[in-house]
Design a protein around this motif. Sequence first.
Motif, PDB file in Angstrom:
ATOM      1  N   LEU A  38      32.198  87.236  61.265  1.00 30.57           N
ATOM      2  CA  LEU A  38      32.618  86.143  60.521  1.00 30.57           C
ATOM      3  C   LEU A  38      31.933  84.774  60.718  1.00 30.57           C
ATOM      4  O   LEU A  38      31.670  84.293  61.699  1.00 30.57           O
ATOM      5  N   GLU A  39      31.646  84.464  59.204  1.00 30.74           N
ATOM      6  CA  GLU A  39      30.810  83.226  59.128  1.00 30.74           C
ATOM      7  C   GLU A  39      31.307  82.263  58.262  1.00 30.74           C
ATOM      8  O   GLU A  39      31.972  82.563  57.004  1.00 30.74           O
ATOM      9  N   VAL A  40      31.176  80.895  58.559  1.00 31.10           N
ATOM     10  CA  VAL A  40      31.790  79.952  57.691  1.00 31.10           C
ATOM     11  C   VAL A  40      30.449  79.358  56.998  1.00 31.10           C
ATOM     12  O   VAL A  40      29.456  79.289  57.532  1.00 31.10           O
ATOM     13  N   ILE A  41      30.759  79.241  55.651  1.00 35.46           N
ATOM     14  CA  ILE A  41      29.672  78.961  54.809  1.00 35.46           C
ATOM     15  C   ILE A  41      29.849  77.546  54.242  1.00 35.46           C
ATOM     16  O   ILE A  41      31.069  77.436  53.406  1.00 35.46           O
ATOM     17  N   GLU A  42      29.358  76.467  54.538  1.00 32.19           N
ATOM     18  CA  GLU A  42      29.440  75.109  53.959  1.00 32.19           C
ATOM     19  C   GLU A  42      28.639  74.892  52.708  1.00 32.19           C
ATOM     20  O   GLU A  42      27.360  75.002  52.820  1.00 32.19           O
ATOM     21  N   LEU A  43      29.192  74.606  51.746  1.00 27.91           N
ATOM     22  CA  LEU A  43      28.603  74.202  50.382  1.00 27.91           C
ATOM     23  C   LEU A  43      28.216  72.772  50.332  1.00 27.91           C
ATOM     24  O   LEU A  43      29.234  71.920  50.454  1.00 27.91           O
ATOM     25  N   LYS A  44      27.074  72.329  50.315  1.00 27.52           N
ATOM     26  CA  LYS A  44      26.741  70.741  50.359  1.00 27.52           C
ATOM     27  C   LYS A  44      27.113  70.391  49.020  1.00 27.52           C
ATOM     28  O   LYS A  44      27.128  70.903  47.955  1.00 27.52           O
ATOM     29  N   GLY A  45      27.548  68.997  49.176  1.00 30.99           N
ATOM     30  CA  GLY A  45      27.837  68.176  48.132  1.00 30.99           C
ATOM     31  C   GLY A  45      29.210  68.359  47.462  1.00 30.99           C
ATOM     32  O   GLY A  45      29.757  69.575  47.322  1.00 30.99           O
TER      33      GLY A  45
END
Length: 164
Positions: free
Chosen positions: A156-163
């Motif tokens: 399991l990974e969190v993907i953080e989308l910038k902006g």
Amino acid sequence: MKKILLLSDTHSHIDERILHYAGEADEIWHAGDIGTTAVSDELQKIKPLRAVYGNIDDAEIRKEFPLHQRFKCEGVDVWITHIGGYPGRYSPAIRDQIKQDPPKLFISGHSHILKVMNDKNLGLLHMNPGAAGKQGFHKKRTMLRFKIDAAEIQDLEVIELKGK
């Protein structure tokens, strides 16, 4: 083994970052508040999409996607709905059903708050990927990705989308 990209609350927003991660998955799961069919159409061009409608979705999206999706993926019983709550605070609309027949993986959206929790009482894992769109009070845009292999949820990974 299946690689899953889980997102929610796009609110009509789709961008190259979301599409990039979609391309790396085997399936895309959307937990509602899609916004427009343009979003679901773009995702479906890339990989198979399993989605539910959310409270902001119009009649067109509600014709294409159900309120609930319950299915098996690689032996894991999965239930996706938009307004479902989380362990200890399930939505009254699903509370009795989830207690009577809990899935192994329960997914909801709506809150715009990234949350992954075990429900030890029901023996399930709850995921809310937060919000991938730009509308709402959230400060960070997030999605989740993970693998399901031999009935196990892994990596399991969190993907953080910038902006925003």
